[in-house]
Design an enzyme around this catalytic site. Structure first.
Site, PDB file in Angstrom:
ATOM      1  N   CYS A   1     -13.158  31.461  95.149  1.00 26.92           N
ATOM      2  CA  CYS A   1     -13.662  31.139  93.819  1.00 26.92           C
ATOM      3  C   CYS A   1     -12.808  30.021  93.194  1.00 26.92           C
ATOM      4  CB  CYS A   1     -13.707  32.402  92.962  1.00 26.92           C
ATOM      5  SG  CYS A   1     -14.813  32.289  91.545  1.00 26.92           S
TER       6      CYS A   1
ATOM      7  N   HIS B   1     -16.362  36.662  96.676  1.00 24.61           N
ATOM      8  CA  HIS B   1     -15.064  37.346  96.685  1.00 24.61           C
ATOM      9  C   HIS B   1     -14.975  38.401  97.788  1.00 24.61           C
ATOM     10  CE1 HIS B   1     -13.385  35.953  92.743  1.00 24.61           C
ATOM     11  NE2 HIS B   1     -14.662  35.705  92.505  1.00 24.61           N
TER      12      HIS B   1
ATOM     13  N   GLU C   1     -12.382  39.908  98.813  1.00 25.56           N
ATOM     14  CA  GLU C   1     -11.412  40.938  98.437  1.00 25.56           C
ATOM     15  C   GLU C   1     -12.043  42.031  97.576  1.00 25.56           C
ATOM     16  OE1 GLU C   1     -11.397  38.214  94.917  1.00 25.56           O
ATOM     17  OE2 GLU C   1     -11.635  38.016  97.087  1.00 25.56           O
TER      18      GLU C   1
END
Length: 227
Positions: free
Chosen positions: A86, A194, A196
Site C-alpha cells: 500500500c 494487504h 498481512e
C-alpha cells in the site's frame, strides 16, 4: 530469516506486518525507526501501509527522504527481498525502485474490503508458492491505489513478466488491473492489497500468508544452497 519492518510517522500497518512474520511464520522480526541509517543484519525488508507523513505533497513523496531509505535501496541492490504494501508500494515508486505512479481511485472514494486477486507471475520469490492464474482473496484499504504507467512502461512490464498480481475486476481504475509489480531482478515487490491482513482464516482469508511463506522458503533454499 530476520525481517525489518520500517516504521515511519503515520505508518499504521506495521503491527500487522510484525504479527504476520513473528506470530504466524515464527521468524525473527524487528521494528526499524525511520531515523536509523542501516539495515545490516536483516535478510528482508518490509515497508508497511499507512499514511506516512500524512500523505502530504503526494503519497510517499516525503517518506522517500527518510534517513533509512538509502539503506532500503542498498538492500534492494544486494538482492534482498523488499516488500512494500500500500503506502509502502507508493514509497518504492518514489524511490525509483518500482515503475509507475499511483492516482486517486477512479470513483474518488476510499476502498476498504476483501478483493479477488489473480496471480500473474508464480515465478518470483514472493509468489512461488502460488500457482500462476490462481485466484486469491486479499483485502485492500486505499484511496490512491489507481496504478498508472505509460504504454511503453506497460509493455516492458508485460515483456519482463513483472506484473505479479492483477485485480479480479476493475476496483480502482488501475492500468491493466495491476495490483502488484516486481522489479526486473524480481526481489522488490510492491502491491496495494494487504497480505498481512490475510494470514488467518478467522479474518476471512489466509491467502496472504502464502506470500510470506514464499519469501522464507526461497531465502532458505538460497542460503542452504550457498552454505
Amino acid at each position: 530469516m530476520k525481517f525489518a519492518v520500517i516504521v515511519l510517522p503515520g505508518s499504521n500497518c506495521d503491527i500487522d506486518m510484525f504479527h504476520a512474520v513473528k506470530d504466524e511464520l515464527g521468524e525473527e522480526v524487528e521494528y526499524v525507526w525511520h531515523e536509523e541509517t542501516s539495515l545490516d543484519g536483516f535478510d528482508g525488508v518490509l515497508i508497511p501501509g499507512g499514511f506516512s507523513y500524512g500523505d502530504y505533497l503526494r503519497c510517499g513523496a516525503i517518506a522517500r527522504f527518510a534517513n533509512i531509505m538509502p539503506a532500503v535501496k542498498k538492500a534492494a541492490a544486494e538482492g534482498k527481498p523488499v516488500l512494500g504494501v500500500c503506502n509502502g508500494f507508493q514509497i518504492l515508486q518514489e524511490l525509483g525502485l518500482l515503475p509507475g505512479a499511483m492516482r486517486r481511485n477512479k470513483d474518488l472514494k476510499f476502498i476498504c474490503r476483501p478483493v479477488e486477486l489473480i496471480v500473474q507471475n508464480g515465478g518470483t520469490l514472493f509468489t512461488s508458492s502460488y500457482e500462476k492464474g490462481q485466484s486469491i482473496t486479499i483485502p485492500v484499504a486505499h484511496g490512491e491505489g489507481n496504478f498508472y504507467c505509460d504504454d511503453e512502461t506497460l509493455e516492458r512490464l508485460k515483456e519482463n513478466n513483472q506484473i505479479a498480481f492483477t485485480y479480479g475486476g476493475d476496483i480502482n481504475g488501475s492500468v491493466s488491473g495491476i495490483a502488484g509489480v516486481v522489479n526486473e531482478k524480481g526481489n522488490v515487490l510492491g502491491m496495494m492489497p494487504h497480505p498481512e491482513r490475510a494470514v488467518d482464516e478467522l479474518l476471512g482469508s489466509a491467502d496472504g500468508l502464502t506470500l510470506f511463506r514464499s519469501i522464507v522458503k526461497n531465502w532458505r533454499e538460497t542460503h542452504v544452497a550457498t552454505a
